[in-house]
Design an enzyme around this catalytic site. Structure first.
Site: not given
Ligand code: IVH
Length: 750
Positions: A116, A236, A324, A432, A447, A453
């Site tokens: 998703e 979600y 990502k 420093c 440093c 410092c």
């Molecule tokens: S699942 C235990 N699903 O991304 C896992 N998170 O980088 C719960 N986020 O803190 C998160 N879209 O705020 C999940 N489809 C998605 C998401 C999502 C955005 C955010 C969420 C999380 C962060 C982590």
């Protein structure tokens, strides 16, 4: 001034001061100078004095300089709100799948995942009891968030009441703003600014991207402002539940949709890594036309029983990961290279750039990593960027991936100005004046000034008061920096925070009489500091800012030792072994170099030294060291760094001085009373019902310590078929030995 004029003026001042306060303390930038702020506040007080009956309920006089974000109550999440680990390419996705199947011991059997979009907004947790929305909280530090219930109620995607839901239901998802709404909001602010300009008022800042706009809008103290900002919400995930929602992730999300939540219709079920990657591509293709920002794709194990078995690492679930999108890039000019000194003393080169928009965000600073990177070499001396160095005045490419700090990635030599000189990295600390040295094999120059410092000391304090560390209300980065240079009431090291109140009492220039402070705000600060004398062990460890000891390592150490003195004792005891480890490492490095030089004699000597180093270490030290670096997630790097920090006289004195003021809280026992909590367990032989990783993670989640070797301290040995020397040793020491089934009966009979 007539009464009508006074009323109007008080309303105007309340609004302007509120906005200025929000801009100052919130996520946005300040909109006026401190002097202007004080002047308006005085004017407000004067009018109130002349017309006491007109004093407003939201009068700025009642704001005691506290951040408006502090105006939200805190809510401790019933189930922590975690973040996600990241993967960046197809190979990582295959690894993720393989790791999960290995952990579950599934062999070649494949499993299904959901894929998703990862929404680029901010996480929100909504708690329903008996179907009624009772509160809403931001993610905060994952454990405690801000109570934004009133604001959440203004979001039309969030139902106030739902039918057919479990009695307790926490729905989690992302608050975001669409591109169209974001553009309209900024257009509106610009229009307001034209009026403000005519009225001689300062301009309000526009938002730099939809995410900031969503965050700024949700975290408004005044819910009527939030109501006028078009926020959206995708559900979600979930937190606490009184009854399960379904058996799979996909079905659970469908139930959330049935309850009336918006769920993302690009969520699909994938039979394995190939399908996940195809769905990633499909989502990536649609990214530009979705109308809202996403920054990747999230994969989740579909079967919820698998999710439960997989559980969590310190801050991320094992059963989900974010894939990502690749970074975005842009070209701009490098105006200057500044050196920043961090809390560990690392000298970091920062590129000051002509501002440029990279993927929707204006970037004017970027990292240049270290001196080798600037010179066009990697840490091993090999060329990067075809060996092109980076010089002030160059045309450079900026690279930004998600919320990571942007970096300078490339340089265009054809645009290099004539006369541009190679950059010379400083060998003395610009803050420093101490020598800045770079050790063999280290990419970073440090440093050597330590606590003398000011940059290091300040950074250390900033880290100390940061949100995941001591998080003292009213004592943020700005305030500690201010106190650092204060003549009457200096804070130079963490312990000074806790003597602030008594020192202040002995001062002529009492804090409460100072500009910008009052009796109430000074008392609030002291109260907040007093409150933080009680501190969780993990927070304390993290707050010390020891190199390589981040939040996760701090949690692991806290869980393992459970007590500050036990940790210090163990590290002190392990020190001879740590030093031997380092000596052996260094000898090995010299051995490698001798081999490269083809110097046989030197090589033989170093091989011998590497082997000898650990030999004369007392057994007790070896045991303590093995125990320390055997903790899941802690290795020799963390171990050495801890050992060094506690061996450094100045640092140790500062830590001891701090600890004397604290009441350190042991980590909470696991939620359920568990028969293995606090027990030291060793697994040996073959396990048949679960993998070693799963066994270890489950034991730890029940509060047990898992160790790799049997000793007097071992409470239980779980021995599978083929157990050998460990079982023998356990028998000699009289350690309870059970098989896997008995172990499962023990922990499942909870
Ligand atoms: S699942 C235990 N699903 O991304 C896992 N998170 O980088 C719960 N986020 O803190 C998160 N879209 O705020 C999940 N489809 C998605 C998401 C999502 C955005 C955010 C969420 C999380 C962060 C982590």
């Amino acid at each position: 001034m007539t009464e009508i004029q006074a009323r109007e003026e008080l309303a105007r001042l309340a609004r302007i001061l509120r906005e200025a306060n929000t801009a100052y303390h919130g996520a946005d930038a300040p909109v006026m100078t401190d002097a202007d702020f004080d002047r308006l506040k005085r004017r407000n007080a004067e009018i109130e004095a002349a017309f006491p009956a007109l004093k407003r309920a939201d009068s700025p006089t009642n704001q005691i300089g506290a951040a408006p974000t502090d105006g939200f109550g805190k809510i401790t999440h019933a189930v922590p709100m975690l973040s996600l680990g990241n993967v960046f390419d197809g190979a990582d996705v295959f690894d993720f799948d393989a790791r999960i199947r290995r952990y579950l011991g599934l062999g070649d059997e494949g499993i299904a995942y959901t894929a998703e979009p990862k929404i680029d907004g901010l996480g929100l947790s909504l708690r329903y009891e008996g179907g009624v929305l009772v509160h809403a909280a931001t993610r905060g530090d994952g454990e405690t968030g801000e109570n934004v219930t009133e604001n959440a109620r203004t979001i039309s995607d969030i139902p106030h009441q739902i039918d057919g839901a479990p009695d307790v239901l926490e729905v989690r998802g992302e608050v975001y703003m669409s591109h169209a709404d974001f553009a309209a909001l900024n257009t509106g602010i610009e229009a307001t600014n034209r009026d403000r300009q005519q009225a001689g008022q300062r301009a309000l800042p526009t938002f730099s991207n939809p995410r900031n706009a969503a965050a700024g809008s949700l975290r408004q103290l005044d819910a009527t402002i939030t109501r006028n900002r078009p926020l959206r919400f995708f559900a979600y995930a979930w937190g606490e539940l009184s009854a399960p929602l379904a058996e799979t992730q996909m079905q659970a999300v469908c139930r959330l949709a049935e309850f009336g939540f918006a769920t993302n219709d690009l969520t699909t079920l994938c039979e394995g890594p190939e399908a996940m990657i195809s769905q990633y591509r499909r989502i990536e293709d649609q990214r530009a036309t979705l109308g809202y920002d996403i920054d990747g794709v999230v994969y989740k194990v579909d079967r919820l029983d698998f999710q439960t078995r997989l559980g969590f690492r310190a801050t991320t679930p094992r059963w989900a990961v974010a894939h990502k999108f690749p970074a975005e890039t842009a070209w701009t000019w490098l105006d200057a290279i500044d050196i920043q000194v961090g809390r560990t003393g690392a000298l970091s080169p920062v590129a000051r750039l002509a501002p440029v928009t990279v993927g929707g965000v204006v970037v004017s600073n970027a990292t240049l990593h270290n001196e080798d990177y600037i010179a066009g070499r990697d840490s091993k001396g090999a060329e990067i960027r075809d060996g092109k160095d980076i010089r002030v005045g160059d045309r450079v490419q900026v690279y930004r991936a998600g919320d990571v700090i942007p970096k300078v990635a490339d340089v265009d030599l054809s645009k290099r100005p004539a006369g541009a000189l190679p950059y010379v990295f400083p060998e003395i600390c610009p803050e420093c004046g101490s020598a800045a040295v770079r050790e063999e094999g280290d990419a970073v120059r440090y440093c050597t000034g330590g606590l003398i410092c000011p940059a290091q000391a300040k950074e250390n304090l900033r880290h100390f008061v940061s949100r995941k560390a001591f998080d003292i209300e009213g004592l943020g980065a700005k305030q500690v920096e201010m106190f650092f240079d204060d003549a009457d009431l200096p804070i130079r090291q963490p312990a000074d925070i806790f003597t602030l109140e008594t020192r202040d009492a002995g001062n002529l220039a009492r804090l409460k009489n100072r500009h910008g402070w009052g009796a109430q705000s000074a008392e609030n600060l002291f109260a907040a500091i007093r409150e933080r004398r009680q501190i969780a062990l993990a927070r304390l460890i993290f707050a010390l800012g020891i190199r390589h000891v981040g939040e996760v390592a701090a949690k692991d150490l806290s869980l393992h030792y459970g007590d500050w003195n036990a940790l210090v004792l163990a590290v002190d005891r392990a020190r001879p072994a740590a030093q031997a480890h380092r000596a052996a490492d260094e000898a090995e490095e010299r051995e490698r170099q001798a081999a490269a030089r083809e110097d046989r004699r030197a090589r033989i000597k170093e091989t011998r030294d590497a082997a000898i180093a650990p030999l004369d270490v007392p057994h007790e030290a070896m045991e303590a060291w093995a125990d320390l670096i055997g903790i899941d997630g802690i290795g020799a790097t963390v171990g050495l760094s801890l050992s060094d920090a506690l061996a450094n006289e100045d640092e140790r004195a500062a830590i001891d001085a701090l600890v004397a003021h604290l009441d350190i809280q042991a980590p909470a026992a696991p939620a359920q009373a568990s028969p293995v909590a606090g027990k030291t367990v060793v697994f040996t032989g073959k396990l048949e019902k679960m993998t070693r990783d799963e066994a270890k993670a489950r034991a730890e989640s029940l509060g047990a310590k898992v160790s790799g070797s049997v000793s007097k301290k071992t409470d239980i040995l779980v021995a599978g078929p083929g157990a050998g020397s460990k079982a023998k040793k356990a028998a000699e020491l009289g350690v309870v030995t059970i098989d896997e089934d008995a172990w499962l009966a023990l922990i499942e009979g909870l």
